[in-house]
Design an enzyme around this catalytic site. Structure first.
Site, PDB file in Angstrom:
ATOM      1  N   TYR A  53       2.716 -51.097  -7.531  1.00 51.93           N
ATOM      2  CA  TYR A  53       2.523 -51.873  -8.756  1.00 51.93           C
ATOM      3  C   TYR A  53       1.085 -52.020  -9.223  1.00 51.93           C
ATOM      4  O   TYR A  53       0.855 -52.403 -10.365  1.00 51.93           O
ATOM      5  CB  TYR A  53       3.148 -53.263  -8.601  1.00 51.93           C
ATOM      6  CG  TYR A  53       4.646 -53.209  -8.716  1.00 51.93           C
ATOM      7  CD1 TYR A  53       5.273 -53.324  -9.946  1.00 51.93           C
ATOM      8  CD2 TYR A  53       5.434 -52.999  -7.593  1.00 51.93           C
ATOM      9  CE1 TYR A  53       6.650 -53.248 -10.063  1.00 51.93           C
ATOM     10  CE2 TYR A  53       6.810 -52.917  -7.699  1.00 51.93           C
ATOM     11  CZ  TYR A  53       7.414 -53.039  -8.937  1.00 51.93           C
ATOM     12  OH  TYR A  53       8.777 -52.949  -9.052  1.00 51.93           O
ATOM     13  N   GLY A  55      -2.276 -50.908 -10.762  1.00 54.19           N
ATOM     14  CA  GLY A  55      -2.576 -49.820 -11.679  1.00 54.19           C
ATOM     15  C   GLY A  55      -1.477 -49.721 -12.721  1.00 54.19           C
ATOM     16  O   GLY A  55      -0.608 -50.586 -12.805  1.00 54.19           O
ATOM     17  N   GLY A  57       1.825 -49.087 -14.742  1.00 54.34           N
ATOM     18  CA  GLY A  57       3.240 -48.975 -14.387  1.00 54.34           C
ATOM     19  C   GLY A  57       3.577 -49.681 -13.093  1.00 54.34           C
ATOM     20  O   GLY A  57       2.771 -50.418 -12.534  1.00 54.34           O
ATOM     21  N   HIS A  73       1.568 -59.973 -11.374  1.00 52.67           N
ATOM     22  CA  HIS A  73       0.643 -59.854 -12.505  1.00 52.67           C
ATOM     23  C   HIS A  73       1.307 -59.104 -13.658  1.00 52.67           C
ATOM     24  O   HIS A  73       1.192 -59.512 -14.823  1.00 52.67           O
ATOM     25  CB  HIS A  73      -0.645 -59.149 -12.060  1.00 52.67           C
ATOM     26  CG  HIS A  73      -1.697 -59.089 -13.112  1.00 52.67           C
ATOM     27  ND1 HIS A  73      -2.054 -57.914 -13.739  1.00 52.67           N
ATOM     28  CD2 HIS A  73      -2.475 -60.059 -13.655  1.00 52.67           C
ATOM     29  CE1 HIS A  73      -3.012 -58.159 -14.611  1.00 52.67           C
ATOM     30  NE2 HIS A  73      -3.286 -59.454 -14.587  1.00 52.67           N
ATOM     31  N   ASP A  74       2.008 -58.018 -13.344  1.00 54.67           N
ATOM     32  CA  ASP A  74       2.732 -57.273 -14.382  1.00 54.67           C
ATOM     33  C   ASP A  74       3.753 -58.174 -15.075  1.00 54.67           C
ATOM     34  O   ASP A  74       3.876 -58.165 -16.306  1.00 54.67           O
ATOM     35  CB  ASP A  74       3.446 -56.053 -13.788  1.00 54.67           C
ATOM     36  CG  ASP A  74       2.499 -54.945 -13.356  1.00 54.67           C
ATOM     37  OD1 ASP A  74       1.285 -55.027 -13.651  1.00 54.67           O
ATOM     38  OD2 ASP A  74       2.976 -53.984 -12.712  1.00 54.67           O
ATOM     39  N   ASP A 119      -4.611 -63.294 -15.063  1.00 60.59           N
ATOM     40  CA  ASP A 119      -5.678 -62.562 -14.378  1.00 60.59           C
ATOM     41  C   ASP A 119      -6.284 -63.388 -13.248  1.00 60.59           C
ATOM     42  O   ASP A 119      -6.574 -62.857 -12.169  1.00 60.59           O
ATOM     43  CB  ASP A 119      -6.763 -62.139 -15.372  1.00 60.59           C
ATOM     44  CG  ASP A 119      -6.310 -61.029 -16.308  1.00 60.59           C
ATOM     45  OD1 ASP A 119      -5.185 -60.509 -16.136  1.00 60.59           O
ATOM     46  OD2 ASP A 119      -7.078 -60.669 -17.215  1.00 60.59           O
TER      47      ASP A 119
END
Length: 145
Positions: A53, A55, A57, A73-74, A119
């Site tokens: 996960y 980076g 995509g 985070h995604d 973040d």
């Protein structure tokens, strides 16, 4: 020198001086990079190709705690997109870094504050999670299904 050339040169110099006073607008990803480096001891590059996960995509089951930080985070960014006009990768925000503490400011519930909080949580999670070098640069097609 021809007066017309001097006039053009003067106009260019004035334009450059005016442009120098415009504060640079950094992209959110640059702010996230700085936040990561504020919270922890590793450079942001250590996370770009980590696990399934971290980076661009992300698919499959996270490989470890650090990879789960990236998955979370995604998901946080996905929730921020629900603001309609909120594009987390480009939304700038205001925060302070007092290593290793990070404080997001701005209106709670706003796009910028939400992205900052995403973040911040990720940067602190990265700093606290163990780093498994074997999970850096893995083949996502074989390990992340």
């Amino acid at each position: 020198m021809n007066p017309a050339h001097l006039l053009v040169l003067l106009a260019v110099c004035v334009s450059l001086l005016a442009a120098a006073n415009i504060p640079p607008q950094s992209l959110n990803l640059l702010q996230f990079k700085n936040m990561i480096e504020c919270a922890g001891t590793r450079t942001w590059m250590a996370y770009v190709k980590y696990g399934c996960y971290c980076g661009p995509g992300g698919t499959g089951t996270p490989l470890d705690e650090l990879d789960r930080c990236c998955q979370t985070h995604d998901q946080c960014y996905d929730n921020a997109k629900k603001f309609g006009n909120c594009i987390p990768y480009f939304k700038t925000y205001v925060y302070t870094c007092n290593k290793p503490d990070i404080t997001c400011t701005g209106a709670k519930g706003s796009c910028g504050r939400t992205v900052c909080d995403c973040d911040r949580a990720a940067a602190l999670c990265f700093a606290a999670a163990p780093y498994n070098l074997a999970n850096f640069g893995i083949n996502k097609e074989t390990h992340c299904q």
